[in-house]
Every structure is written in structure tokens, then in C-alpha cells.
Design a protein around this motif. Structure first.
Motif, PDB file in Angstrom:
ATOM      1  N   ILE A  27       0.942  -1.183   0.052  1.00 32.75           N
ATOM      2  CA  ILE A  27       0.072  -0.035   0.082  1.00 32.75           C
ATOM      3  C   ILE A  27       0.666   1.249  -0.066  1.00 32.75           C
ATOM      4  CG2 ILE A  27      -1.829  -1.135   1.219  1.00 32.75           C
ATOM      5  CD1 ILE A  27      -0.801   0.172   3.655  1.00 32.75           C
ATOM      6  N   ASP A  28       0.265   2.393  -0.072  1.00 35.44           N
ATOM      7  CA  ASP A  28       1.320   3.595  -0.247  1.00 35.44           C
ATOM      8  C   ASP A  28       1.296   4.013   1.553  1.00 35.44           C
ATOM      9  OD1 ASP A  28       1.011   4.277  -2.811  1.00 35.44           O
ATOM     10  OD2 ASP A  28      -0.720   5.054  -2.992  1.00 35.44           O
ATOM     11  N   GLN A  29       2.631   4.381   1.796  1.00 38.84           N
ATOM     12  CA  GLN A  29       2.777   4.639   3.139  1.00 38.84           C
ATOM     13  C   GLN A  29       1.767   5.740   3.735  1.00 38.84           C
ATOM     14  OE1 GLN A  29       6.458   6.280   4.430  1.00 38.84           O
ATOM     15  NE2 GLN A  29       6.143   5.897   6.593  1.00 38.84           N
ATOM     16  N   ASP A  30       1.668   6.737   2.784  1.00 39.35           N
ATOM     17  CA  ASP A  30       0.777   8.238   3.023  1.00 39.35           C
ATOM     18  C   ASP A  30       1.157   8.873   4.258  1.00 39.35           C
ATOM     19  OD1 ASP A  30      -1.249   9.716   2.597  1.00 39.35           O
ATOM     20  OD2 ASP A  30      -2.933   8.499   3.683  1.00 39.35           O
ATOM     21  N   TRP A  31       2.589   9.203   4.140  1.00 43.26           N
ATOM     22  CA  TRP A  31       3.260   9.602   5.310  1.00 43.26           C
ATOM     23  C   TRP A  31       2.653  11.108   5.712  1.00 43.26           C
ATOM     24  CZ3 TRP A  31       5.958  14.360   6.497  1.00 43.26           C
ATOM     25  CH2 TRP A  31       6.706  14.114   7.504  1.00 43.26           C
ATOM     26  N   ASP A  32       2.046  11.498   4.791  1.00 40.39           N
ATOM     27  CA  ASP A  32       1.458  13.221   5.167  1.00 40.39           C
ATOM     28  C   ASP A  32       0.256  13.013   5.996  1.00 40.39           C
ATOM     29  OD1 ASP A  32       3.149  14.607   3.771  1.00 40.39           O
ATOM     30  OD2 ASP A  32       2.193  14.387   1.818  1.00 40.39           O
ATOM     31  N   SER A  33      -0.510  11.692   6.105  1.00 39.65           N
ATOM     32  CA  SER A  33      -1.496  11.542   6.958  1.00 39.65           C
ATOM     33  C   SER A  33      -1.122  11.225   8.473  1.00 39.65           C
ATOM     34  CB  SER A  33      -2.393  10.327   6.466  1.00 39.65           C
ATOM     35  OG  SER A  33      -1.695   9.130   6.652  1.00 39.65           O
ATOM     36  N   TYR A  34       0.093  11.052   8.836  1.00 43.91           N
ATOM     37  CA  TYR A  34       0.455  10.945  10.091  1.00 43.91           C
ATOM     38  C   TYR A  34       0.042  12.022  11.154  1.00 43.91           C
ATOM     39  CZ  TYR A  34       2.820   6.526   8.867  1.00 43.91           C
ATOM     40  OH  TYR A  34       3.106   5.341   8.608  1.00 43.91           O
ATOM     41  N   THR A  35      -0.334  11.973  12.430  1.00 41.51           N
ATOM     42  CA  THR A  35      -0.647  12.897  12.917  1.00 41.51           C
ATOM     43  C   THR A  35       0.306  13.429  13.882  1.00 41.51           C
ATOM     44  OG1 THR A  35      -1.681  11.878  15.014  1.00 41.51           O
ATOM     45  CG2 THR A  35      -3.108  12.214  13.239  1.00 41.51           C
ATOM     46  N   PRO A  36       0.568  14.682  14.362  1.00 37.59           N
ATOM     47  CA  PRO A  36       1.660  15.250  15.286  1.00 37.59           C
ATOM     48  C   PRO A  36       1.701  14.037  16.643  1.00 37.59           C
ATOM     49  CG  PRO A  36       0.421  16.989  14.749  1.00 37.59           C
ATOM     50  CD  PRO A  36      -0.415  15.696  14.243  1.00 37.59           C
ATOM     51  N   ALA A  37       0.373  13.590  17.203  1.00 37.82           N
ATOM     52  CA  ALA A  37       0.649  12.670  18.060  1.00 37.82           C
ATOM     53  C   ALA A  37       1.320  11.332  17.803  1.00 37.82           C
ATOM     54  CB  ALA A  37      -0.635  12.254  18.653  1.00 37.82           C
ATOM     55  N   GLU A  38       0.982  10.743  16.716  1.00 35.12           N
ATOM     56  CA  GLU A  38       1.865   9.691  16.096  1.00 35.12           C
ATOM     57  C   GLU A  38       2.882   9.923  15.854  1.00 35.12           C
ATOM     58  OE1 GLU A  38      -1.993   7.390  13.578  1.00 35.12           O
ATOM     59  OE2 GLU A  38      -0.818   9.170  12.757  1.00 35.12           O
ATOM     60  N   HIS A  39       3.506  10.906  15.388  1.00 37.27           N
ATOM     61  CA  HIS A  39       5.102  11.231  15.281  1.00 37.27           C
ATOM     62  C   HIS A  39       5.622  11.260  16.764  1.00 37.27           C
ATOM     63  CE1 HIS A  39       5.308  11.723  10.874  1.00 37.27           C
ATOM     64  NE2 HIS A  39       4.266  12.684  11.132  1.00 37.27           N
ATOM     65  N   GLU A  40       4.872  11.779  17.411  1.00 37.05           N
ATOM     66  CA  GLU A  40       5.544  11.995  19.183  1.00 37.05           C
ATOM     67  C   GLU A  40       5.776  10.599  19.497  1.00 37.05           C
ATOM     68  OE1 GLU A  40       7.017  13.719  22.282  1.00 37.05           O
ATOM     69  OE2 GLU A  40       6.529  14.574  20.454  1.00 37.05           O
ATOM     70  N   VAL A  41       4.893   9.669  19.280  1.00 38.47           N
ATOM     71  CA  VAL A  41       4.994   8.284  19.786  1.00 38.47           C
ATOM     72  C   VAL A  41       6.386   7.785  19.267  1.00 38.47           C
ATOM     73  CG1 VAL A  41       4.277   5.844  19.527  1.00 38.47           C
ATOM     74  CG2 VAL A  41       2.599   7.621  20.121  1.00 38.47           C
ATOM     75  N   TRP A  42       6.441   7.919  17.912  1.00 39.58           N
ATOM     76  CA  TRP A  42       7.875   7.490  17.363  1.00 39.58           C
ATOM     77  C   TRP A  42       9.074   8.041  18.048  1.00 39.58           C
ATOM     78  CZ3 TRP A  42       9.740   4.009  13.380  1.00 39.58           C
ATOM     79  CH2 TRP A  42      10.932   4.305  13.055  1.00 39.58           C
ATOM     80  N   THR A  43       9.032   9.464  18.234  1.00 38.73           N
ATOM     81  CA  THR A  43      10.045  10.059  18.814  1.00 38.73           C
ATOM     82  C   THR A  43      10.170   9.498  20.370  1.00 38.73           C
ATOM     83  OG1 THR A  43       9.486  12.022  17.493  1.00 38.73           O
ATOM     84  CG2 THR A  43      10.983  12.394  19.393  1.00 38.73           C
ATOM     85  N   THR A  44       9.150   9.234  20.990  1.00 36.68           N
ATOM     86  CA  THR A  44       9.357   8.853  22.545  1.00 36.68           C
ATOM     87  C   THR A  44       9.859   7.379  22.353  1.00 36.68           C
ATOM     88  OG1 THR A  44       7.367  10.162  23.102  1.00 36.68           O
ATOM     89  CG2 THR A  44       8.096   8.083  24.360  1.00 36.68           C
ATOM     90  N   LEU A  45       9.599   6.484  21.536  1.00 41.25           N
ATOM     91  CA  LEU A  45      10.065   5.243  21.554  1.00 41.25           C
ATOM     92  C   LEU A  45      11.418   5.216  20.858  1.00 41.25           C
ATOM     93  CD1 LEU A  45       7.239   3.319  19.734  1.00 41.25           C
ATOM     94  CD2 LEU A  45       8.134   3.086  22.065  1.00 41.25           C
ATOM     95  N   TYR A  46      11.898   6.093  19.865  1.00 44.53           N
ATOM     96  CA  TYR A  46      13.183   6.103  19.439  1.00 44.53           C
ATOM     97  C   TYR A  46      14.142   6.783  20.650  1.00 44.53           C
ATOM     98  CZ  TYR A  46      17.006   7.832  16.328  1.00 44.53           C
ATOM     99  OH  TYR A  46      18.247   7.639  15.763  1.00 44.53           O
ATOM    100  N   GLU A  47      13.947   7.732  21.294  1.00 44.49           N
ATOM    101  CA  GLU A  47      14.864   8.220  22.146  1.00 44.49           C
ATOM    102  C   GLU A  47      14.802   7.542  23.222  1.00 44.49           C
ATOM    103  OE1 GLU A  47      13.083  12.313  23.420  1.00 44.49           O
ATOM    104  OE2 GLU A  47      13.649  13.102  21.188  1.00 44.49           O
ATOM    105  N   ARG A  48      14.060   6.736  23.747  1.00 42.20           N
ATOM    106  CA  ARG A  48      14.169   5.828  24.664  1.00 42.20           C
ATOM    107  C   ARG A  48      14.973   4.745  24.381  1.00 42.20           C
ATOM    108  NH1 ARG A  48       9.346   2.398  27.428  1.00 42.20           N
ATOM    109  NH2 ARG A  48       9.060   1.541  25.245  1.00 42.20           N
ATOM    110  N   GLN A  49      15.129   4.004  23.088  1.00 42.56           N
ATOM    111  CA  GLN A  49      15.807   2.964  22.735  1.00 42.56           C
ATOM    112  C   GLN A  49      17.215   3.536  22.385  1.00 42.56           C
ATOM    113  OE1 GLN A  49      14.009   0.617  24.063  1.00 42.56           O
ATOM    114  NE2 GLN A  49      15.128  -0.841  22.664  1.00 42.56           N
ATOM    115  N   VAL A  50      17.377   4.697  21.753  1.00 37.39           N
ATOM    116  CA  VAL A  50      18.856   5.116  21.470  1.00 37.39           C
ATOM    117  C   VAL A  50      19.711   5.277  22.760  1.00 37.39           C
ATOM    118  CG1 VAL A  50      18.206   5.684  19.211  1.00 37.39           C
ATOM    119  CG2 VAL A  50      18.067   7.391  20.850  1.00 37.39           C
ATOM    120  N   LYS A  51      19.121   5.755  23.735  1.00 39.72           N
ATOM    121  CA  LYS A  51      19.622   5.865  24.980  1.00 39.72           C
ATOM    122  C   LYS A  51      20.283   4.494  25.805  1.00 39.72           C
ATOM    123  CE  LYS A  51      17.274  10.245  26.508  1.00 39.72           C
ATOM    124  NZ  LYS A  51      16.215  10.734  27.500  1.00 39.72           N
TER     125      LYS A  51
END
Length: 301
Positions: free
Chosen positions: A20-44
Motif C-alpha cells: 500500500i502507499d505509506q501516506d506519510w502526510d496522513s500521520y498526526t503530530p501525536a503519532e509522530h510523537e509516539v515514534w520520537t518517544t520510542l526512538y529516544e528511549r531506545q537510543v539511550k
């Protein structure tokens, strides 16, 4: 991502190959924030825990720009490095579709991301598990070749009725594998590196066995998908893993057909033992593992 039990074709909106198309533009700020939270926790957590090829892949793909990565942007660098690409799929896909994508150096990744209340447990793998967990290793040429070889081997396993054995190889390497290094054991399996809790458990907890990887022994060992692992298999190098895969599995399947399974917590005389686990965690009944993401390997029937 793969699972058995599909009776129809692709769901509405999906192409014949289930992409399917990823449709990146449809992600909400809240969804991007979940990625950021998970990413920062793991890279530490992952320095001195994850293997160098994973950490180098994480840097090469720069997965921390603007929240959830745009697959089109990732693919520019990934394709340049190893000829792989990431394709979006609506969820779990049939085994034959999964193998075809891998054999053609395409990694099928879930498009959706978990909700904030699901940071530590998710039944079905999401974009964080699939992209953060799996894709950095695909920047390594040796591991990239291993994944392609696995996809090609999956087609044969389907025809020979040995998919359950091959699924175990995927589970104990691609999802939950450990690598032996001069600095000690390191993580390369996606199911570990994408899980905060299991990134600690896999290396530090005295409960699980940590055993040297042997192809047939691994393919005789069942697994569980809903908790921490009771055994981890340790490869000496990524090249050794690729070499083990680039052989005729026909005789191996013939031997496996005559062999019994080895129980998850069992240690056999031929095992190379890194850690003889206490199995205390399993004996206590276990609990849901951190960020465990459902069944992401070919179906173990």
C-alpha cells in the motif's frame, strides 16, 4: 511481517503484492510523537548493547528526522547501500507474499504506529518495530544477503512442508538473535532492539539460556511469541549466519523430519553454553514482555 491463515486476496486498497502507499502526510503530530518517544528511549539504551552493524545502520538512515520516517527517503539511502527497499503493507501478509518480498530485497513494514498507551506492549508489529527494529541491519551487506537468502529458502520450505522449522530460524536470528563480539554479547535481533525491556533482559537477566548457534539445533527449538525468550542463540559473526544459510536445506529437512523437537529451556550435550540460565523467570510464570509485537515471522504451524 508474515502470518498464515489467509483465505482471500489482498484487502481493499492493497495491490496484488499486498503493498500500500505509506501516506506519510496522513500521520498526526501525536503519532509522530509516539515514534520520537520510542526512538529516544531506545537510543539511550542501545549503545554497548546493540551490535555495531545495527548502530551504524541507525546512523546511516537517520531515523530521527521528523518523527515517523518517510519510506521514500529511507529507501534512497538503503537502496544505495545494499539494494534493499522498505514497502508498506496493511498488516500481516501471507507467507508466500512475505518470502517473495524478501527474495526480491523488499522488506514489508507495517504502516501504522502504536498508541501512547501501548508503548510497552503491542500484539501486532507496527512501523516502529518493523523500521527501527529491522531496517538498520539491512544496511549491512552480509545481513542483507542473509535476508534475501532466507526469502528464497522460504519458497522451498513452503513446498516441502517444513515452514515451521524455517520459522524458528527467523525467530532466533532475525527477531531474537545475539552476536558474539570481543566486547561481549550484543543484540542484532529486531524483537530485542525495538523492546526496551527485552534489550535489558536478553543480555543481563540470569534466567534465559544463551547458547551457541547451530542451524539444525535452532530449527528444532520451538519458541513463544508472547513473552521474554527462555533461550537466545549466539552467532559468532554475520558471515557465519549467511554461510549456514547458503547450503542445500533438502538434506537438513530430511533429518529434521526424523528428529524430535528440543524443548525451549533444554540444554543438550552438544550445546556451546554462554550462559546456563536459572529459568527463574519462566518458573515464576513470566509476564508480558516489553514492546512485544505479535507474530512477525513466517507461521510456525
Amino acid at each position: 511481517m508474515s502470518a498464515d491463515g489467509f483465505t482471500g486476496g489482498p484487502p481493499p486498497g492493497a495491490r496484488a503484492d499486498w503493498t500500500i502507499d505509506q501516506d506519510w502526510d496522513s500521520y498526526t503530530p501525536a503519532e509522530h510523537e509516539v515514534w520520537t518517544t520510542l526512538y529516544e528511549r531506545q537510543v539511550k539504551l542501545l549503545p554497548d548493547r546493540a551490535c555495531d552493524p545495527f548502530l551504524k545502520g541507525l546512523d546511516a538512515l537517520d531515523l530521527h528526522r521528523g518523527g515517523i520516517p518517510d519510506f521514500a527517503r529511507i529507501n534512497e539511502e538503503l537502496t544505495r547501500l545494499t539494494g534493499w527497499s522498505v514497502v508498506a503493507v496493511p498488516g500481516l501478509v501471507p507467507d508466500d507474499v512475505f518470502f517473495d518480498h524478501l527474495a526480491n530485497r523488499r522488506f514489508p513494514a507495517g504502516q501504522f504506529i502504536r498508541k501512547p498507551e501501548e508503548l510497552d506492549y503491542l500484539q501486532e508489529p507496527d512501523v516502529f518495530h518493523d523500521v527501527f527494529g529491522h531496517v538498520p541491519m539491512l544496511t549491512d551487506p552480509v545481513f542483507a544477503d542473509y535476508m534475501q537468502a532466507y526469502g528464497e529458502g522460504g519458497r522451498r520450505a513452503l513446498g516441502l512442508g517444513r515452514l515451521h522449522n524455517l520459522a524458528r530460524l527467523y525467530w532466533y536470528t532475525v527477531e531474537f538473535g545475539l552476536l558474539e563480539t570481543p566486547q561481549g554479547l550484543r543484540i542484532y535481533g529486531a524483537g530485542i532492539v525495538s523492546s526496551h525491556a527485552e534489550s535489558i533482559f536478553a543480555l543481563d537477566d540470569p534466567s534465559p539460556n544463551r547458547l551457541g548457534f547451530d542451524l539444525e539445533r535452532t530449527m528444532r527449538t520451538p519458541y513463544r511469541i508472547d513473552d521474554f525468550q527462555q533461550v537466545y542463540f549466539v552467532i559468532p559473526s554475520l558471515q557465519s549466519l549467511l554461510d549456514a544459510t547458503l547450503q542445500d536445506f533438502g538434506p537438513i529437512y530430511a533429518r529434521l523430519a526424523q528428529a524430535s523437537d528440543i524443548s525451549i529451556a533444554e540444554i543438550v550435550p552438544e550445546d556451546r553454553i554462554f550462559t546456563r540460565g536459572t529459568q527463574a523467570y519462566a518458573a515464576a510464570g513470566g509476564r508480558l514482555a516489553g514492546a512485544r509485537c505479535g507474530q512477525t515471522e513466517p507461521s510456525d504451524r
